[in-house]
Design an enzyme around this catalytic site. Structure first.
Site, PDB file in Angstrom:
ATOM      1  N   TRP A  54      13.778   2.385   5.118  1.00 55.55           N
ATOM      2  CA  TRP A  54      13.163   1.843   3.905  1.00 55.55           C
ATOM      3  C   TRP A  54      12.482   2.935   3.091  1.00 55.55           C
ATOM      4  CZ3 TRP A  54      15.035  -2.192   1.858  1.00 55.55           C
ATOM      5  CH2 TRP A  54      15.581  -3.188   2.668  1.00 55.55           C
ATOM      6  N   ASP A  78       3.973   1.712   1.373  1.00 56.03           N
ATOM      7  CA  ASP A  78       4.698   0.475   1.675  1.00 56.03           C
ATOM      8  C   ASP A  78       4.268   0.042   3.073  1.00 56.03           C
ATOM      9  OD1 ASP A  78       6.482  -1.466   2.438  1.00 56.03           O
ATOM     10  OD2 ASP A  78       8.294  -0.315   1.984  1.00 56.03           O
ATOM     11  N   LYS A 107       7.024 -10.890   6.464  1.00 59.42           N
ATOM     12  CA  LYS A 107       6.965 -10.418   7.847  1.00 59.42           C
ATOM     13  C   LYS A 107       5.666 -10.873   8.506  1.00 59.42           C
ATOM     14  CE  LYS A 107       9.829  -6.845   6.175  1.00 59.42           C
ATOM     15  NZ  LYS A 107      11.043  -7.118   6.953  1.00 59.42           N
TER      16      LYS A 107
END
Ligand code: PMP
Length: 386
Positions: A121, A198, A222
């Protein structure tokens, strides 16, 4: 001509339990939600707060939704002691949209964005910046470190990071969802440079010192709620530093006076995020959540520390409390593991195709009983197949 997609086939989903029963969901996201949150949602979808209207049907300009947003913000603030000079925004487009918005806003002509690449990511984020790098109106994306030399199985030391001479910001991803590595320190960035993070796959799994950051963001699906909302916590000066030459909906400043509602926001996702935040507050806040998550992860890491059968992906000082990754001796055994685990009510364990093997995501809402069941299953599977 734009290629046309063939219509998606409708997959068959075999029930693994009677409709009234639930199993342990180790999916990396959307992930498990707390049972008491889901029960509250069931009621509020029908009629929230005695309003006679369900949460899915309320106007985003009405009092009920005003209260939902205000309470969610207040609890998010309370949990990490977020000072008033940080704004809390609820955005759409997932964490991926942020990956694009960040260079659009902060990497204008003459500016450099420094990226620390520690996984899939983080790499994707840097790619969005590289896409703009050198284009008219934009500056340069610089990769300050990249852990691909060891398949992103470790977190780099500060000495391995080479910043550009004067970055406009530094970006990193503090929990690498696919690889199962986590930063347990905040990288040392050049003095005064805004740090952007992030935190999608471990937000509010443990305390976070927001004052070390200029901005953190996390897709909710999540640890914080359902898919659809992205939590963004951003310092006032960074809001102001953003470009004014891009579409209004890509500018952070657009969302501030409108309390995240310049257009129709993801009301339901923010509402569930608010319930999850209340649930964390009720369970003792972030310090208690950390203890609980550590004890859950330990149950599984203890198995990995005492075996030659399972091979952990992450180096032991970098292993994530949220995404636990390991391999079995063969693909056949991996498939067998996933199938047999599922039959025992342990779902979502297949690793991401880039890393392979197994990934157990033990987000906040995964009960300790789920981790106990998985660790027992792992021991038993090794005994039979090792
Ligand atoms: N960052 C991280 C760390 C992630 O785990 C994910 C999703 N798995 C993303 C970004 C992308 O999130 P989204 O699908 O919400 O765009």
């Amino acid at each position: 001509m734009t290629p046309t997609a063939s219509p998606a086939a409708v997959p068959t989903v075999k029930p693994s339990k009677p409709a009234s029963e639930r199993i342990f969901n180790f999916s990396a996201g959307p992930g498990a939600l707390p049972e008491e949150v889901l029960r509250q949602v069931q009621q509020d979808v029908w009629n929230i707060g005695g309003s006679g209207i369900g949460i899915l049907e309320h106007s985003h300009r009405g009092k009920v939704v005003d209260k939902v947003f205000a309470e969610c913000e207040a609890d998010i603030r309370k949990l990490a002691n977020i000072p008033a000079n940080y704004k809390i925004l609820f955005l759409t487009g997932g964490a991926s949209a942020q990956n694009h918005m960040i260079p659009m806003n902060f990497m204008g002509a003459g500016k450099t964005g420094d990226y620390l690449i520690t996984g899939f990511w983080a790499q994707k984020t840097a790619e969005q910046a590289k896409k703009l790098s050198g284009k008219p109106g934009f500056g340069t994306a610089n990769v300050a470190c990249d852990t691909k030399d060891q398949n992103h199985s470790y977190i780099p030391a500060d000495s391995q990071i080479k910043y550009s001479s004067s970055p406009a910001f530094v970006h990193y991803c503090s929990n690498n969802t696919l690889e199962g590595t986590e930063w347990f320190r905040i990288p040392a960035v050049p003095s005064g440079v805004p740090l952007i993070c992030d935190t999608s796959s471990h937000m509010y799994s443990r305390p976070i010192d927001i004052t070390k950051y200029a901005m953190v963001y996390a897709g909710a699906q999540k640890n914080l709620g359902p898919a659809g909302a992205t939590l963004c916590i951003i310092r006032d000066d960074l809001v102001e530093a953003g470009s004014k030459d891009i579409a209004d909906l890509l500018q952070y400043r657009t969302f501030v006076p409108e309390l995240s509602r310049p257009n129709t926001p993801p009301v339901f996702a923010v509402y569930v995020m608010g319930l999850v935040a209340k649930w964390i507050v009720k369970n003792g806040g972030l310090a208690a959540t950390q203890k609980h998550n550590e004890s859950k992860a330990k149950l599984i890491y203890d198995v990995l520390d005492n075996t030659k059968f399972y091979k952990p992906h992450a180096k032991s000082d970098a292993r994530s409390l949220m995404n636990i990754t390991f391999r079995l001796p063969s693909d056949e055994l991996t498939d067998k593991f996933v199938k047999e685990a599922q039959a025992q009510g342990l779902d979502g364990l297949k690793g991401h195709r880039n890393i392979g093997g197994i990934r157990a995501s033990t987000y906040n809402a995964m009960p300790r009983a789920g981790c106990e069941a998985l660790s027992q299953f792992m021991r038993e599977f090794e005994r039979k197949n090792g």
